[in-house]
Write a protein that holds these residues in place. Structure first.
Motif, mmCIF file in Angstrom:
data_model
loop_
_atom_site.group_PDB
_atom_site.id
_atom_site.type_symbol
_atom_site.label_atom_id
_atom_site.label_comp_id
_atom_site.label_asym_id
_atom_site.label_seq_id
_atom_site.Cartn_x
_atom_site.Cartn_y
_atom_site.Cartn_z
ATOM 1 N N THR A 90 84.251 63.054 3.437
ATOM 2 C CA THR A 90 83.467 64.082 2.762
ATOM 3 C C THR A 90 82.668 63.595 1.555
ATOM 4 O O THR A 90 81.533 64.019 1.356
ATOM 5 C CB THR A 90 84.391 65.220 2.300
ATOM 6 O OG1 THR A 90 85.422 64.677 1.453
ATOM 7 C CG2 THR A 90 85.031 65.912 3.491
ATOM 8 N N LEU A 139 78.763 69.702 4.979
ATOM 9 C CA LEU A 139 80.020 69.360 5.639
ATOM 10 C C LEU A 139 80.345 70.340 6.756
ATOM 11 O O LEU A 139 80.777 69.940 7.845
ATOM 12 C CB LEU A 139 81.152 69.324 4.617
ATOM 13 C CG LEU A 139 81.118 68.113 3.692
ATOM 14 C CD1 LEU A 139 81.967 68.363 2.450
ATOM 15 C CD2 LEU A 139 81.622 66.877 4.429
ATOM 16 N N PHE A 166 87.941 65.491 5.743
ATOM 17 C CA PHE A 166 87.034 66.011 6.753
ATOM 18 C C PHE A 166 87.772 66.779 7.837
ATOM 19 O O PHE A 166 87.211 67.712 8.442
ATOM 20 C CB PHE A 166 86.224 64.871 7.389
ATOM 21 C CG PHE A 166 85.237 65.361 8.409
ATOM 22 C CD1 PHE A 166 84.082 66.014 8.025
ATOM 23 C CD2 PHE A 166 85.493 65.200 9.771
ATOM 24 C CE1 PHE A 166 83.190 66.503 8.959
ATOM 25 C CE2 PHE A 166 84.600 65.678 10.713
ATOM 26 C CZ PHE A 166 83.437 66.324 10.307
#
Length: 277
Positions: A90, A139, A166
């Motif tokens: 991320t 994201l 993530f």
């Protein structure tokens, strides 16, 4: 029929040893990390059923995939790991920033398909634009893109090796997301998901999407394997957990951009066996 996805967090990397190591770009696995791969290789029960292995193009995820799923590649020598930039970690911290494609091609001369890893895949600075900047919007969008890409694959059982932070965006499962620092997953933990029969057209913040969200549901067997009872939390419950989870990360000083982390003066710490302490 949409495939089953076995989601795996990478083995311990050098950056997991201490906060100071976060300045290492694209770090390698530790000795313990290699041992974790060996244990996963010996304990994973579905090697014979795996049709495809995908991984984030960072070195720690690629080596985790190569070492942990050796039986898959031995049984299917023409099979290569597909490196998928959308499932990289991320933040834009150095340890979460991958190497240039030319560097990866020199290091991974066989066993890894890098065709999707193009120049700019590791450009994550917040002042830039593009799919990999460390913002919640970006994201969510690349996690959805990865889910849709996998859902459309012809394979029936897929392994995906990615990162602890993530994984919450990808699975949209925010239960225990702040159990450890920045994740609820330990190193080389795997969980099994199937695609939902329901079609969702909004994200966890309620924004309307341009089509199917490709939502996932963790299997009951997978939840039982990690000591959870009953099904995964409902989508409405996950919307609340998402807000609590991202706020919990902020409270831990885990802003996803380097500038925000520095401004928040992140406390020092280290990670032991996948748990930041």
């Amino acid at each position: 029929m949409a495939p089953i996805i076995h989601c795996v967090r990478h083995a311990q990397g050098l950056h997991n040893l201490c906060t100071e190591n976060h300045v290492i770009q694209d770090p390698l696995l530790t000795d313990l990390g290699h041992e974790q791969c060996r244990k996963l290789r010996e304990s994973f029960p579905r090697h014979a059923n795996i049709d495809l292995v995908t991984a984030s193009p960072l070195r720690r995820t690629l080596y985790t995939a190569l070492e942990s799923f050796t039986p898959v590649f031995e049984a299917k020598p023409d099979l290569k790991i597909i490196a998928l930039p959308d499932i990289q970690e991320t933040s834009d911290v150095a340890c979460d920033t991958g190497s240039d494609p030319s560097v990866l091609k020199e290091e991974f001369t066989s066993g890894v398909d890098l065709d999707l890893v193009r120049d700019g895949w590791n450009n994550k600075y917040v002042q830039q634009t593009g799919p990999y900047v460390p913002t919640n919007k970006a994201l969510k969008e690349r996690a959805r893109a990865a889910r849709r890409w996998l859902k459309a694959r012809p394979e029936k059982e897929i392994v995906m090796v990615t990162h602890g932070g993530f994984l919450h965006y990808f699975t949209e499962d925010w239960e225990d997301s702040s159990q450890f620092q920045g994740t609820g997953w330990i190193n080389t933990e795997y969980r099994t998901y199937k695609f939902s029969d329901e079609t969702h057209t909004d994200d966890l913040e309620g924004y309307t999407l341009d089509g199917d969200n490709a939502s996932l549901e963790e299997t009951v067997d997978s939840r039982q394997r990690r000591g959870k009872s009953g099904p995964m939390a409902s989508r409405e419950e996950q919307k609340l957990l998402y807000k609590k989870g991202t706020q919990g990360w902020d409270d831990q000083g885990l802003q996803m951009s380097t500038a925000d982390r520095e401004a928040a003066k992140v406390s020092e710490g280290k990670e032991v066996n996948g748990v930041r302490v």
